[in-house]
Scaffold this active site. Structure first.
Site, mmCIF file in Angstrom:
data_model
loop_
_atom_site.group_PDB
_atom_site.id
_atom_site.type_symbol
_atom_site.label_atom_id
_atom_site.label_comp_id
_atom_site.label_asym_id
_atom_site.label_seq_id
_atom_site.Cartn_x
_atom_site.Cartn_y
_atom_site.Cartn_z
ATOM 1 N N LYS A 222 0.634 -1.228 -0.105
ATOM 2 C CA LYS A 222 -0.155 0.059 0.026
ATOM 3 C C LYS A 222 0.798 1.454 -0.076
ATOM 4 O O LYS A 222 1.889 1.371 0.688
ATOM 5 C CB LYS A 222 -0.898 0.026 1.331
ATOM 6 C CG LYS A 222 -2.263 1.158 1.162
ATOM 7 C CD LYS A 222 -2.853 0.694 2.476
ATOM 8 C CE LYS A 222 -4.023 1.899 2.407
ATOM 9 N NZ LYS A 222 -4.671 1.795 3.731
ATOM 10 N N SER B 49 -9.587 2.149 2.829
ATOM 11 C CA SER B 49 -8.602 2.848 2.115
ATOM 12 C C SER B 49 -7.701 2.095 1.267
ATOM 13 O O SER B 49 -6.899 2.521 0.349
ATOM 14 C CB SER B 49 -7.934 3.895 2.862
ATOM 15 O OG SER B 49 -7.230 3.069 3.879
ATOM 16 N N SER C 100 -10.132 -0.441 7.151
ATOM 17 C CA SER C 100 -9.492 -0.501 5.549
ATOM 18 C C SER C 100 -8.996 -1.507 4.841
ATOM 19 O O SER C 100 -8.807 -1.763 3.620
ATOM 20 C CB SER C 100 -8.607 0.501 5.546
ATOM 21 O OG SER C 100 -9.014 1.913 5.806
#
Length: 450
Positions: free
Chosen positions: A72, A147, A171
């Site tokens: 990420k 996210s 997330s």
């Protein structure tokens, strides 16, 4: 192939790490329209893969030998551009690896890209000022949520078998649920977090593996977990050597919250719990009891205050450089008073206490991961759930309390709605019982997907 199969194949010299990395890079290039992987450094990735092949020639054993992974875009990877999806960090190059990434590389994994995130990982859909929206792998007009939508989509679209996200409120559980893969949120501190960016959250964010099956998520967890003196919050995790047959299991269809759930999800979970009962697992219907004032609305000032503390000065200088939704959060944070932030910390502590009491009686809690399937890309959240008009954060209700209690939780795919969109079952355990949770979830996964 899944991560374990790739590692076994590369270790047996039936394929090279370089070939495997190049194949992953080709798949990423072919799937650019998804916008799941926002930065690629093919030269570096192939050089690292060549080093893995060299280490194997020297007789070294690596549990993730040659496994291509996506990280990420808010976790530091040495020498890579890491942006947090923000214009403020568009040119930032990480000076070192996060401890978790360092351990993944030592185990033979090869970083092939950075996965898209919302700005500062502070939004429930994956879009950012730098890179735009990430699209759902089953329908490009839908969002995978956020996210960690980039890492989850990369796994679901078969770009890589394993990705690493972060989870400060769901997330790395909700996006996997929306795209049909596994997302594991470890106990707070089980995986060392830094070095990296300052967090706008208050001691709740964790590094979280995303995979196609629980075994691969567990392999990644074992690779990254463990005490490290560089992270004062890193903590010990129990061994997991328990009698799974004797586990005390509860099922809460709405996690004790007054919130709508799509009938397809509610119905599927009821069928699943009944099925597990016929397979010998005794499951008791029980909701956690939340104290007054323990709501997500009471918790959100903590995130807003954290964002304001980190980026308030930049916002005041140029509000237009931020995602408008994140800008509103910063603006709210700048307007907060001390008692409002203290009340949020109090709500967080009350949620921890409520979960502690619950897990004095039970070992596992089954609940929905999400109350709805994926929604249109242009919306912050679904406008309706089960025929009821809802606020933009209604899609996120079942995950944030787990972060504030610092518990381990995992989402596994458990069904689809009539349009074929996936959703997940969330399984939660007491803090530090990550390995027990993973073992128990493998058993449940085998019942759902025999």
């Amino acid at each position: 192939m899944n991560a374990r199969e790739i590692a076994a194949t590369v270790s047996a010299r039936k394929a090279s790490a370089v070939e495997t990395a190049r194949d992953a890079l080709d798949r990423i290039a072919a799937a650019q329209a998804l916008n799941a992987v926002v930065t690629v450094n093919a030269e570096v990735s192939l050089a690292e893969a060549a080093m893995i092949d060299h280490r194997l020639q020297g007789g070294e054993h690596m549990p993730l030998a040659g496994v291509p992974i996506v990280i990420k875009d808010n976790i530091w990877v040495d020498g890579w551009r890491v942006t947090q999806g923000s214009r403020l960090f568009s040119g930032f190059v990480a000076p070192r690896d996060a401890i978790a990434v360092e351990r993944l590389k030592r185990a033979g994994a090869v970083v092939v890209g950075m996965g898209a995130t919302s700005e500062f990982a502070s939004k429930g859909v994956t879009t950012s000022p730098l890179f735009g929206p990430t699209r759902h792998p089953l329908d490009p007009e839908l969002t995978p949520g956020g996210s960690s939508g980039g890492p989850a989509t990369a796994v679901a679209a078969n770009l890589v078998p394993l990705a690493i996200g972060t989870d400060a409120g769901g997330s790395s559980r909700r996006p996997p649920a929306h795209v049909g893969v596994v997302g594991f949120k470890p106990s707070y501190g089980a995986i060392p977090y830094g070095p990296g960016f300052a967090e706008p959250f208050f001691d709740i964010s964790v590094i979280a593996p995303i995979a196609r099956n629980v075994a691969d998520a567990a392999l990644a967890f074992e690779t990254m977990a463990g005490l490290d003196p560089r992270d004062s919050d890193s903590t010990w995790v129990e061994s997991g050597d328990v009698d799974l047959a004797g586990l005390r299991v509860a099922f809460s269809p709405k996690l004790g919250l007054d919130t709508p759930v799509d009938p397809a999800i509610a119905g599927r979970l009821e069928v699943l719990v009944e099925h597990l009962g016929t397979r010998g697992q005794r499951i008791v219907r029980r909701d956690p009891v939340w104290p007054p004032g323990a709501t997500e609305e009471a918790l959100m000032p903590l995130q807003h205050a954290g964002l304001a503390a980190l980026y308030g000065a930049d916002f005041q200088q140029d509000p237009g450089q931020f995602d408008p939704d994140v800008a509103r959060q910063i603006e709210r944070g700048l307007a907060l008073r001390g008692p409002e932030v203290a009340a949020g910390l109090g709500a967080s502590a009350a949620i921890r206490a409520a979960f502690a009491e619950f897990f004095g009686e039970f070992d596992l809690l089954l609940a929905p991961t999400v109350p709805c399937v994926a929604w249109p890309l242009v919306q912050l959240g679904p406008k309706m759930i089960d025929g009821t008009e809802v606020a933009p954060r209604a899609h996120a209700v079942f995950t944030p309390f787990v972060n504030h209690a610092r518990l381990p939780a995992i989402s596994i795919p458990c069904g689809h709605d009539a349009s074929g969109l996936p959703f997940g079952l969330q399984i939660i355990a007491r803090r530090g019982r990550d390995r027990m949770l993973l073992r128990a979830t493998m058993r449940i996964e085998a019942e759902i997907h025999p």
